[in-house]
Design a protein around this motif. Structure first.
Motif, mmCIF file in Angstrom:
data_model
loop_
_atom_site.group_PDB
_atom_site.id
_atom_site.type_symbol
_atom_site.label_atom_id
_atom_site.label_comp_id
_atom_site.label_asym_id
_atom_site.label_seq_id
_atom_site.Cartn_x
_atom_site.Cartn_y
_atom_site.Cartn_z
ATOM 1 N N PHE A 221 0.816 -1.215 0.000
ATOM 2 C CA PHE A 221 0.000 0.000 0.000
ATOM 3 C C PHE A 221 0.850 1.267 0.000
ATOM 4 O O PHE A 221 0.332 2.365 -0.218
ATOM 5 C CB PHE A 221 -0.925 0.020 1.230
ATOM 6 N N PHE A 222 2.137 1.115 0.275
ATOM 7 C CA PHE A 222 2.997 2.298 0.420
ATOM 8 C C PHE A 222 4.284 2.079 -0.382
ATOM 9 O O PHE A 222 5.363 1.912 0.180
ATOM 10 C CB PHE A 222 3.303 2.546 1.897
ATOM 11 N N GLN A 223 4.153 2.034 -1.673
ATOM 12 C CA GLN A 223 5.290 1.856 -2.561
ATOM 13 C C GLN A 223 5.733 3.208 -3.123
ATOM 14 O O GLN A 223 5.142 4.253 -2.820
ATOM 15 C CB GLN A 223 4.934 0.885 -3.688
ATOM 16 N N ASP A 224 6.781 3.182 -3.944
ATOM 17 C CA ASP A 224 7.267 4.441 -4.501
ATOM 18 C C ASP A 224 6.248 5.020 -5.475
ATOM 19 O O ASP A 224 5.550 4.288 -6.179
ATOM 20 C CB ASP A 224 8.625 4.237 -5.178
ATOM 21 N N VAL A 225 6.181 6.339 -5.478
ATOM 22 C CA VAL A 225 5.213 7.062 -6.306
ATOM 23 C C VAL A 225 5.927 8.215 -6.987
ATOM 24 O O VAL A 225 6.972 8.689 -6.512
ATOM 25 C CB VAL A 225 4.038 7.592 -5.458
ATOM 26 N N PRO A 226 5.398 8.709 -8.102
ATOM 27 C CA PRO A 226 6.001 9.893 -8.738
ATOM 28 C C PRO A 226 5.926 11.093 -7.795
ATOM 29 O O PRO A 226 4.950 11.274 -7.063
ATOM 30 C CB PRO A 226 5.143 10.104 -9.994
ATOM 31 N N LEU A 227 6.964 11.904 -7.838
ATOM 32 C CA LEU A 227 7.027 13.056 -6.944
ATOM 33 C C LEU A 227 5.960 14.093 -7.287
ATOM 34 O O LEU A 227 5.568 14.894 -6.430
ATOM 35 C CB LEU A 227 8.426 13.688 -7.014
ATOM 36 N N ASP A 228 5.465 14.086 -8.514
ATOM 37 C CA ASP A 228 4.446 15.062 -8.911
ATOM 38 C C ASP A 228 3.030 14.512 -8.781
ATOM 39 O O ASP A 228 2.079 15.087 -9.305
ATOM 40 C CB ASP A 228 4.692 15.531 -10.347
ATOM 41 N N SER A 229 2.857 13.389 -8.079
ATOM 42 C CA SER A 229 1.535 12.789 -7.924
ATOM 43 C C SER A 229 0.750 13.497 -6.829
ATOM 44 O O SER A 229 1.259 14.367 -6.113
ATOM 45 C CB SER A 229 1.669 11.298 -7.587
ATOM 46 N N ASP A 230 -0.513 13.071 -6.660
ATOM 47 C CA ASP A 230 -1.389 13.667 -5.658
ATOM 48 C C ASP A 230 -1.321 12.918 -4.334
ATOM 49 O O ASP A 230 -2.119 13.177 -3.438
ATOM 50 C CB ASP A 230 -2.837 13.674 -6.177
ATOM 51 N N TYR A 231 -0.383 12.016 -4.191
ATOM 52 C CA TYR A 231 -0.225 11.287 -2.936
ATOM 53 C C TYR A 231 0.255 12.267 -1.863
ATOM 54 O O TYR A 231 1.152 13.100 -2.114
ATOM 55 C CB TYR A 231 0.782 10.161 -3.117
ATOM 56 N N PRO A 232 -0.335 12.238 -0.654
ATOM 57 C CA PRO A 232 0.025 13.241 0.365
ATOM 58 C C PRO A 232 1.518 13.299 0.671
ATOM 59 O O PRO A 232 2.067 14.390 0.883
ATOM 60 C CB PRO A 232 -0.777 12.799 1.591
ATOM 61 N N GLY A 233 2.160 12.130 0.731
ATOM 62 C CA GLY A 233 3.600 12.142 0.995
ATOM 63 C C GLY A 233 4.371 12.880 -0.070
ATOM 64 O O GLY A 233 5.344 13.595 0.224
ATOM 65 N N ALA A 234 3.954 12.748 -1.336
ATOM 66 C CA ALA A 234 4.614 13.471 -2.422
ATOM 67 C C ALA A 234 4.318 14.958 -2.348
ATOM 68 O O ALA A 234 5.187 15.798 -2.620
ATOM 69 C CB ALA A 234 4.160 12.899 -3.775
ATOM 70 N N VAL A 235 3.073 15.307 -1.972
ATOM 71 C CA VAL A 235 2.714 16.724 -1.830
ATOM 72 C C VAL A 235 3.579 17.375 -0.745
ATOM 73 O O VAL A 235 4.098 18.490 -0.916
ATOM 74 C CB VAL A 235 1.218 16.868 -1.492
ATOM 75 N N VAL A 236 3.760 16.685 0.372
ATOM 76 C CA VAL A 236 4.578 17.213 1.459
ATOM 77 C C VAL A 236 6.027 17.372 1.010
ATOM 78 O O VAL A 236 6.691 18.373 1.325
ATOM 79 C CB VAL A 236 4.476 16.276 2.688
ATOM 80 N N ALA A 237 6.545 16.385 0.259
ATOM 81 C CA ALA A 237 7.931 16.464 -0.214
ATOM 82 C C ALA A 237 8.112 17.618 -1.189
ATOM 83 O O ALA A 237 9.185 18.237 -1.234
ATOM 84 C CB ALA A 237 8.340 15.143 -0.867
ATOM 85 N N ARG A 238 7.074 17.923 -1.994
ATOM 86 C CA ARG A 238 7.176 19.026 -2.954
ATOM 87 C C ARG A 238 7.082 20.381 -2.274
ATOM 88 O O ARG A 238 7.822 21.303 -2.587
ATOM 89 C CB ARG A 238 6.073 18.916 -4.016
#
Length: 740
Positions: A221-238
């Motif tokens: 459920f928690f694999q790597d995702v594109p940094l520009d995705s809408d996943y909250p972890g990616a939003v926080v990283a951006r």
């Protein structure tokens, strides 16, 4: 009407708090509230510190941490104190980050804009005693400073600060990413969170670095995702802003695209915090809760602070792990690409680095099967303990292997390697364009090296040495010899240097030890004392294999090795360090490494006409062979006879002299036999020298000191021999040629 007039009429002051410059600017109202003359002023932050309650002053930095992470307005109560520590008034303070601080996301250059006004809220009781309440921090909400909660708030603050201080200490000791994960798991055990995932930014993707608290089946459920995705972890990283999601409905509403992926895991609340270091976001931290979480300010402050500590620890260990990976890659080049067997001989090798990180030395060894059927052993040490030393070592090792495979003799191999290194250093210096790089290269690097070509069938060793430590030979019965191998200068010093070749013979059961100076120079010992320790260790150890002998030598000289590499494998890192790298090679003629008492000691040495100084080396080696001879005067007599025979051979012939020494029999009744072979067929003659004669006493000495002696013609030459019997009661009559 001006805004300034409105603020002044309502008793509201304005201020600018600048961590970067260490200054604060107050308008007239703010200055009056701080107990200063009512006029606009700029003064150092340290000048305001005595006027603010100590707990409240510290809490200002907590406000800043939350504001940096969340980008919200912080509200707090601030107590102003008199010189005697009594609370004069309580101020309500609201502060927001300046635009530049929001971009930097770093409290070191923090700039706060704020408003303050006196409040009629009563000062909580007990604040000046053992349970100071300090200020209550709210983000976008009301301030709660009720008297009944004051003591508990003070206790919570102390407990919170102790927790965070302990977290910082343990994370500072982490050396690997696994250590950071384990420490984070221990810290989260005291919080209501269920589990968490640490993510790191890798290129344009956000990848999980580690999981805690969740079964492996949930990792999907928690694999790597594109940094520009809408996943909250990616939003926080951006964005670098923390996200707190208090319920599944809120998650589904705010992040509809990511919700289907996390819904099956069955959590009720989530916190996503940025992992930022030096204004750069390196990842994000996801924390999940089984029950809805209110995310009170205290909890948000703790999570924000732990996130900063985690980011610093991850950044530091990432650098360390990258350096270790580079160092390990370089160290692998210091050893042969594959294991090499020497027919009829046992071989063991070790390499121990000097320490962790990029403290890479230039020690190396190599085992080279030659086209002639012989085998070359090489050991060396490039000056320095850095990446450049390792780079030079790699190029030099390749060059030495190439010269050896071309079929050159040991002296030619080292001569060519010396020119190669000298030219390599000159090219590096000329190719440097930056002045500072030229300065760094100006300290010319050199390398020491010992090259040995061995014939497994006969045990013959041809050695050439370039400033490297002499080898050691342990004979089959445990006697240790230190053959003197004439040396040329270190490689790279003199392109025209000459490297003489020395021939030794390795007897059955004898062991040759090649090593770098790191093996002997340790623990406050200089080279000479370390050399004697190594001789005693080599002669006293009784392992049953070459591998055990290598380990026991290192353990005796340095204690338990923190890390060692054998063959083509890489040992596991166990921490620790040493003053210098260690490389060693052990070569035994035969299969066993355990000394066998009662065996024959045999040594062969060639003394060339061009090297009469080697007569002293022959005397030295004979003394080493007779180190345990019962009669010391008799042993010195043997040394005198050997010196006399060698001098005659070099003086009266035109060829080289070969010395063969054998000691056989049980201790106490052994027989020493010394043979000196030369290329002259002329036999020695007895003479009657006068009192003033400088020559002609050689045979007289033989008759006086030897138990027996003789001359044997051999091919185109002859061998003069003598024998001594340990504890012999009376000299025997000469035999053989009877002095003729």
């Amino acid at each position: 009407m001006r805004i300034a007039d409105i603020l002044s009429a309502t008793g509201t002051g304005c201020f600018v708090w600048d961590n970067g410059t260490g200054m604060s600017t107050l308008d007239a109202t703010a200055a009056r509230l701080f107990g200063l003359p009512p006029e606009q002023t700029t003064l150092p932050l340290e000048a305001l510190r005595p006027r603010i309650h100590s707990f409240d002053y510290t809490e200002l930095y907590n406000i800043a941490a939350l504001a940096v992470t969340e980008g919200t307005v912080a509200e707090a109560l601030l107590r102003i104190v008199a010189e005697d520590g009594a609370v004069v008034r309580t101020l309500r303070l609201r502060a927001a980050l300046a635009d530049q601080a929001l971009e930097q996301q770093d409290t070191s250059d923090l700039v706060l804009y704020g408003l303050m006004a006196e409040t009629s809220l009563a000062t909580p009781p007990g604040t000046e005693e053992d349970h100071p309440a300090g200020l209550r921090v709210e983000l976008g909400g009301p301030v709660d400073a009720s008297a009944g909660q004051a003591p508990a708030a003070g206790d919570r603050r102390r407990s919170r600060e102790e927790f965070l201080m302990g977290a910082g200490q343990v994370l500072a000791e982490a050396e690997t990413t696994a250590d950071v994960m384990r420490t984070a798991a221990e810290l989260m055990a005291g919080l209501p969170a269920a589990d968490f995932v640490l993510f790191g930014v890798r290129g344009d993707r956000l990848v999980p670095l580690g999981y805690y608290g969740m079964p492996s089946s949930a990792h999907r459920f928690f694999q790597d995702v594109p940094l520009d995705s809408d996943y909250p972890g990616a939003v926080v990283a951006r964005t670098g802003r923390a996200l707190y999601i208090g319920s599944p409905d809120e998650y589904r509403r705010r992040f509809p695209a990511a919700w289907p992926a996390v819904q099956p895991y069955g959590r009720r609340s989530w916190a996503y915090l940025p992992l930022a270091v030096g204004g750069r976001t390196i990842g994000s931290w996801m924390i999940t809760y089984r029950e809805p979480a209110p995310f009170a300010p205290d909890e948000r402050y703790v999570l924000t602070t732990v996130a900063r500590l985690l980011a610093q620890a991850l950044s530091r260990v990432h650098i360390q792990e990258s350096r270790r990976e580079l160092a390990d890659s370089l160290r692998r080049t210091m050893r042969p690409a594959r294991a090499t067997d020497v027919p009829g001989m046992s071989l063991a090798s070790r390499y121990l680095p000097t320490g962790s990180g990029l403290q890479v030395g230039g020690d190396w060894y190599d085992v080279i099967p030659l086209p002639s059927g012989r085998t070359a052993l090489v050991i060396g040490d490039v000056q320095g303990h850095d990446v450049r030393a390792a780079g030079i070592m790699t190029q030099l090792r390749i060059a030495l292997r190439a010269y050896a495979l071309e079929g050159h003799r040991p002296d030619a191999v080292l001569s060519r390697a010396c020119r190669f290194l000298a030219e390599l250093e000159a090219e590096d210096l000329l190719s440097s364009t930056a002045r500072e790089e030229v300065d760094n290269l100006d300290d010319h690097r050199f390398a020491t090296c010992l090259y040995v070509e061995t014939d497994p069938a006969t045990g013959i060793l041809d050695l050439a040495r370039a400033g490297h430590p002499d080898p050691l030979v342990r004979m089959a019965d445990g006697t240790v010899l230190s053959p003197v191998v004439p040396a040329g200068p270190p490689l790279g010093v003199d392109p025209a240097a000459d490297y003489p070749t020395t021939r030794l013979v390795l007897g059955r059961g004898d062991t040759l030890l090649l090593f770098t100076d790191g093996l002997v120079e340790t623990g406050g010992h200089d080279y000479e004392s370390g050399w004697e320790r190594l001789r005693k260790a080599l002669g006293g150890l009784r392992p049953d294999s070459m591998e055990k002998l290598a380990d026991e030598l290192i353990h005796t000289m340095h204690g338990s090795p923190p890390r060692h590499m054998t063959g083509t494998g890489l040992g596991a890192w166990r921490g620790g360090g040493r003053e210098d790298d260690i490389a060693l090679l052990l070569l035994c003629r035969g299969e066993g490494a355990r000394p066998r008492r009662g065996t024959v000691r045999r040594n062969v040495l060639t003394v060339a006409q061009s090297e009469p100084v080697r007569v002293a080396d022959a005397r030295h080696q004979l003394r080493e062979l007779l180190y345990d001879w019962a009669d010391g005067e008799q042993a010195e007599g043997a040394v005198l006879l050997l010196s006399e025979l060698l001098a005659n051979a070099l003086l009266h012939t035109e060829g080289d002299a070969v010395v063969t020494v054998e000691v056989a029999g049980p201790p106490g009744s052994r027989v020493l036999r010394v043979e000196v072979t030369d290329s002259s067929e002329e036999l020695p003659h007895r003479r009657d020298p006068g009192e003033l004669a400088a020559r002609g006493r050689g045979l007289l000495l033989l008759e006086m000191l030897a138990d027996s002696w003789g001359v044997v013609p051999v091919g185109r030459g002859k061998t003069i021999w003598f024998e001594l019997r340990e504890d012999a009661r009376s000299p025997a009559e000469p035999v053989g040629a009877s002095g003729r």
